[in-house]
Design an enzyme around this catalytic site. Structure first.
Site, PDB file in Angstrom:
ATOM      1  N   GLU A  90      36.029  38.925  20.827  1.00  0.00           N
ATOM      2  CA  GLU A  90      35.491  39.533  22.053  1.00  0.00           C
ATOM      3  C   GLU A  90      36.600  39.442  23.091  1.00  0.00           C
ATOM      4  O   GLU A  90      36.922  38.350  23.561  1.00  0.00           O
ATOM      5  CB  GLU A  90      34.224  38.796  22.481  1.00  0.00           C
ATOM      6  CG  GLU A  90      33.125  38.984  21.460  1.00  0.00           C
ATOM      7  CD  GLU A  90      31.809  38.312  21.826  1.00  0.00           C
ATOM      8  OE1 GLU A  90      31.763  37.523  22.776  1.00  0.00           O
ATOM      9  OE2 GLU A  90      30.819  38.588  21.131  1.00  0.00           O
ATOM     10  N   GLU A 109      44.126  45.286  32.518  1.00  0.00           N
ATOM     11  CA  GLU A 109      43.042  44.408  32.970  1.00  0.00           C
ATOM     12  C   GLU A 109      43.606  43.406  33.981  1.00  0.00           C
ATOM     13  O   GLU A 109      44.487  42.619  33.650  1.00  0.00           O
ATOM     14  CB  GLU A 109      42.448  43.638  31.785  1.00  0.00           C
ATOM     15  CG  GLU A 109      41.270  42.767  32.204  1.00  0.00           C
ATOM     16  CD  GLU A 109      40.763  41.872  31.084  1.00  0.00           C
ATOM     17  OE1 GLU A 109      41.584  41.290  30.365  1.00  0.00           O
ATOM     18  OE2 GLU A 109      39.523  41.755  30.943  1.00  0.00           O
ATOM     19  N   CYS A 167      34.891  39.971  31.970  1.00  0.00           N
ATOM     20  CA  CYS A 167      35.440  40.954  31.030  1.00  0.00           C
ATOM     21  C   CYS A 167      34.730  42.290  31.181  1.00  0.00           C
ATOM     22  O   CYS A 167      35.277  43.342  30.896  1.00  0.00           O
ATOM     23  CB  CYS A 167      35.280  40.427  29.609  1.00  0.00           C
ATOM     24  SG  CYS A 167      33.609  39.928  29.238  1.00  0.00           S
ATOM     25  N   LYS A 184      36.686  24.851  21.073  1.00  0.00           N
ATOM     26  CA  LYS A 184      37.818  24.527  21.945  1.00  0.00           C
ATOM     27  C   LYS A 184      37.675  25.338  23.229  1.00  0.00           C
ATOM     28  O   LYS A 184      37.878  26.550  23.255  1.00  0.00           O
ATOM     29  CB  LYS A 184      39.161  24.849  21.293  1.00  0.00           C
ATOM     30  CG  LYS A 184      40.286  24.179  22.101  1.00  0.00           C
ATOM     31  CD  LYS A 184      41.618  24.854  22.020  1.00  0.00           C
ATOM     32  CE  LYS A 184      41.818  25.985  22.984  1.00  0.00           C
ATOM     33  NZ  LYS A 184      41.787  25.652  24.412  1.00  0.00           N
TER      34      LYS A 184
END
Ligand code: NAD
Length: 480
Positions: A252, A382, A286, A177
């Site tokens: 992750e 982040e 990331c 997905k």
């Protein structure tokens, strides 16, 4: 405007709309136009995709193929992808605004993901241990079953291939997905799997939003493994959902990478990689080096060069070959990054260069910030955009302590010409990957993942093998 393209689900080797016909719009963030529509999967579509992959696993040829044969089939898919690399890259650029040269590079890495895992499963298929007791024992790595993979939008094809490739290489069947922001290239991957002759159901593509599409997929108890790349908040939901049916999950997640430049660094090299680490892909990475720590003896010289290099990046249309930096991937993401930038002044931060684009584009210019307190949101959360917060340090001990002062632990970088310091500091940094005098170099045999809020588990090489298989020990007595 030309007619909108359509990206359906790819289930059982065919591209199909959602059962209820629902769709969502697909945007080009640079032109701010809708250029396509995609199928919005509901629980019924998710169930259909899982049923197809379940059938392909339980009754189909894929898990039963010989390893050499399976490797050959995956290399055929890689060949088809390589032949269509420009098309795949065009879809990613149009879909999320990354410069075309970068998207083209990502396709190369995606192709390599398939080739690497095809060969790895063929060559690393078990170990044998002769025992003193008159037995020998060997390990066997059988496929785990049906894999649900959920991927983000920042490297649409590459992140998806990083999950799909090891999953299918080890004999599983897989439902991927992609993010609702970037359905295009992954849908094309599903089409290419059919074209390359992979059996139906080995790679199914399910399009739609996190809820209900992704959540229905992960909650399905016919799924044997869940592999997820995305934000830490979503990862926590997925872990709970997979736990309900005891499916092992690999996560992750986000990062807030530390980049330490010591006084003895090669400054040209450090500036080059500091720019790459935070401004490549418009900072939507990331692994970004979003917290930069610079030794006080070289601070002024380094910062002058760093700011100049950031300002020299050519900003523009991602299809223009001279463009190095472009828009953010969506209006929603632009609003998020812009709100962090707007908050910097409130916390006493100083913007040395960059800021929100004044021309109404969904773009934040390469932004370098100093003087932020260590508790400011832009410092510790982040941002996932082109915003670098910088601090100076006096000693090695202080640099390590600043770098490790985060909930995240995906990666870190350090720049030094002192060999002993490189080893010493690399070993003390709390991170899944440490790059010394470089950035973003990967060897797919090594573990990849993070600690803390950056994830659970590792993938890559034998680590992927362990996750995507059911390892078994077989012990045999030898009659003497
Ligand atoms: P996200 O968590 O919003 O979405 C990721 C995927 O999860 C999308 O496909 C989304 O539709 C799906 N999803 C959302 N809610 C769900 C739910 N309840 N159930 C099932 N699926 C759901 O993340 P994003 O904004 O797409 O990606 C950015 C994040 O990804 C950043 O935090 C970034 O650091 C992280 N990331 C990590 C890595 C890594 O390797 N560690 C790599 C790339 C991106």
């Amino acid at each position: 405007m030309s007619e909108r393209q359509f990206f359906g689900h790819v289930i059982d080797g065919e591209e199909v709309p959602s059962v209820d016909g629902a769709t969502f719009e697909v945007w080009n963030p640079w032109t701010q136009e809708v250029w396509a529509e995609a199928a919005e999967g509901g629980p019924e579509d998710a169930a259909r995709a899982v049923a197809s992959s379940r059938r392909a696993f339980d009754e189909g040829p894929w898990p039963r193929l010989g390893r050499v044969e399976r490797a050959a089939a995956i290399h055929r898919l890689a060949d088809v992808m390589a032949d269509r690399a420009d098309e795949l890259a065009t879809l990613d650029t149009r879909n999320m605004g990354k410069p075309f040269a970068q998207a083209r590079h990502d396709v190369g890495r995606s192709v390599w993901n398939f080739r690497f895992f095809a060969d790895h499963q063929r060559d690393h298929c078990g170990e044998v241990y002769p025992m003193d007791s008159g037995h020998h024992t060997y390990s066997e790595y059988g496929p785990a079953g049906v894999v649900a993979a959920v991927s983000p939008w920042n490297f649409p094809l590459m992140m998806a291939s990083w999950k799909v490739a090891p999953a299918i290489a080890w004999g599983n069947t897989c439902i991927i997905k992609p993010s609702e922001d970037t359905p295009a290239s992954v849908t094309m991957l599903g089409r290419l799997a059919t074209e390359a002759g992979l059996p139906p159901g080995v790679i199914n593509v399910l399009n739609g939003h996190g809820t209900p599409t992704g959540s229905s997929l992960v909650a399905d108890d016919r799924v044997d493994r869940v592999t997820f790349t995305g934000s830490s908040a979503t990862g926590k939901h997925l872990m709970a959902s997979a736990a309900a049916h005891l499916a092992p999950i690999s996560l992750e997640l986000g990062g807030k990478g530390a980049n330490i430049v010591f006084d003895d660094a090669d400054i040209d090299n450090a500036v080059h990689w500091a720019v790459e680490a935070i401004f490549c892909n418009s900072g939507q990475i990331c692994l970004a080096g979003s917290r930069l720590f610079v030794g006080s003896r070289i601070y002024d010289e380094f910062m002058e060069r760093f700011v100049a290099a950031a300002e020299a990046l050519t900003i523009g249309d991602p299809f223009d070959p001279s463009t190095k930096f472009s828009s953010l991937a969506s209006k929603k993401h632009f609003d998020k990054v812009a709100s962090y930038v707007d908050g910097i002044g409130l916390y006493g931060g100083k913007v040395l260069t960059g800021g929100v684009d004044p021309d109404g584009r969904w773009l934040v210019r390469p932004t370098i910030v100093t003087d932020l307190p260590l508790t400011a949101p832009a410092y510790c959360e982040e941002i996932f955009g082109p915003v670098c917060v910088v601090n100076r340090f006096e000693s090695e001990e202080e640099a390590i302590s600043l770098a490790n002062d985060t909930r995240y632990g995906l990666n870190a970088m350090l720049f030094t010409e002192n060999l002993s310091r490189a080893h010493r500091v690399a070993s003390r940094l709390r991170a899944g990957t440490v790059w010394v005098n470089c950035f973003f170099i990967r060897d797919l045999r090594t573990p990849f993942g993070g600690v803390g809020d950056s994830g659970v588990g590792r993938e890559g090489g034998n680590f992927s093998r362990e996750f995507f298989t059911e390892p078994k020990a077989i012990v045999m007595q030898i009659d003497r």
